[in-house]
Design a protein around this motif. Structure first.
Motif, PDB file in Angstrom:
ATOM      1  N   THR A  52     101.227 -71.773  93.534  1.00 54.89           N
ATOM      2  CA  THR A  52     100.672 -72.420  92.344  1.00 54.89           C
ATOM      3  C   THR A  52     101.295 -71.916  91.053  1.00 54.89           C
TER       4      THR A  52
ATOM      5  N   ARG B 113     102.174 -78.392 104.531  1.00 52.84           N
ATOM      6  CA  ARG B 113     102.374 -79.623 103.767  1.00 52.84           C
ATOM      7  C   ARG B 113     101.047 -80.161 103.244  1.00 52.84           C
TER       8      ARG B 113
ATOM      9  N   ALA C 201     100.001 -80.485  99.333  1.00 54.53           N
ATOM     10  CA  ALA C 201      99.540 -81.777  98.806  1.00 54.53           C
ATOM     11  C   ALA C 201      98.143 -81.659  98.204  1.00 54.53           C
ATOM     12  N   GLN C 202      97.260 -80.952  98.880  1.00 54.59           N
ATOM     13  CA  GLN C 202      95.896 -80.783  98.377  1.00 54.59           C
ATOM     14  C   GLN C 202      95.888 -80.025  97.049  1.00 54.59           C
ATOM     15  N   ALA C 203      96.790 -79.069  96.902  1.00 57.01           N
ATOM     16  CA  ALA C 203      96.890 -78.310  95.650  1.00 57.01           C
ATOM     17  C   ALA C 203      97.633 -79.091  94.573  1.00 57.01           C
ATOM     18  N   GLY C 204      98.192 -80.242  94.941  1.00 58.53           N
ATOM     19  CA  GLY C 204      98.928 -81.056  93.978  1.00 58.53           C
ATOM     20  C   GLY C 204     100.270 -80.459  93.602  1.00 58.53           C
ATOM     21  N   LEU C 205     100.868 -79.712  94.516  1.00 55.11           N
ATOM     22  CA  LEU C 205     102.146 -79.041  94.243  1.00 55.11           C
ATOM     23  C   LEU C 205     103.308 -79.863  94.766  1.00 55.11           C
ATOM     24  N   ARG C 206     104.279 -80.076  93.915  1.00 55.35           N
ATOM     25  CA  ARG C 206     105.502 -80.750  94.338  1.00 55.35           C
ATOM     26  C   ARG C 206     106.407 -79.725  94.998  1.00 55.35           C
ATOM     27  N   TYR C 207     107.169 -80.190  95.979  1.00 51.08           N
ATOM     28  CA  TYR C 207     108.073 -79.290  96.687  1.00 51.08           C
ATOM     29  C   TYR C 207     109.271 -80.075  97.175  1.00 51.08           C
TER      30      TYR C 207
END
Length: 161
Positions: free
Chosen positions: A46, A76, A80-86
């Protein structure tokens, strides 16, 4: 006083080579250009400016493959749940390192358009940037195709007098 270097999180299921890639990247990135952090949880990503998820293409004993795939799916979902792009990094050996450097440069330029171009230059910065080495006809990812097309147009415009 200069800003601290951005943090790049490397995350992956067991056996996907995050620690080895972090070591290789540390050798390639300019000193102080980035802080690399290996992790196994999305929570540790984060605070990262960039997140690289290890692909599942490294060799794995068949008996361990289901566990590795399940761990990857959990990572994954957590990202996605944390709203993090990767960005997912694939390849083996030198190709994996180059793909990671390309991902870092692409993400860094988008995240820090005014200042990052020089920040993430690799020690091999004298080499001309190149497109990725995989077969696009097997990819069929619309975002990938758009990036490829945009890159080709930008290269052509840069070469025109």
């Amino acid at each position: 006083m200069s800003a601290p270097p951005p943090t790049i999180a490397l995350i992956g299921a067991p056996g996907t080579g995050a620690a080895a890639l972090a070591h290789d990247l540390q050798q390639r990135l300019a000193r102080g250009a980035a802080r690399l952090v290996c992790t196994t949880t999305a929570d540790d990503c984060t605070a990262a400016a960039l997140t690289l998820l290890m692909g599942l293409d490294l060799p794995c004993p068949p008996a361990q493959q289901p566990d590795r795939e399940a761990a990857d799916a959990r990572l994954r979902a957590a990202l996605a749940q944390a709203g993090l792009r990767y960005q997912v990094v694939y390849g083996q050996g030198e190709r994996r390192i180059e793909n990671a450097l390309n991902a870092i440069n692409k993400i860094a330029i988008g995240a820090y358009p005014a200042s990052a171009r020089g920040s993430f230059e690799s020690k091999n910065a004298t080499r001309k940037p190149r497109l990725r080495d995989w077969n696009c006809e097997k990819c069929s990812d619309p975002q990938c195709e758009h990036r490829l097309f945009t890159s080709l147009v930008a290269q052509r415009e840069a070469q025109q007098p």
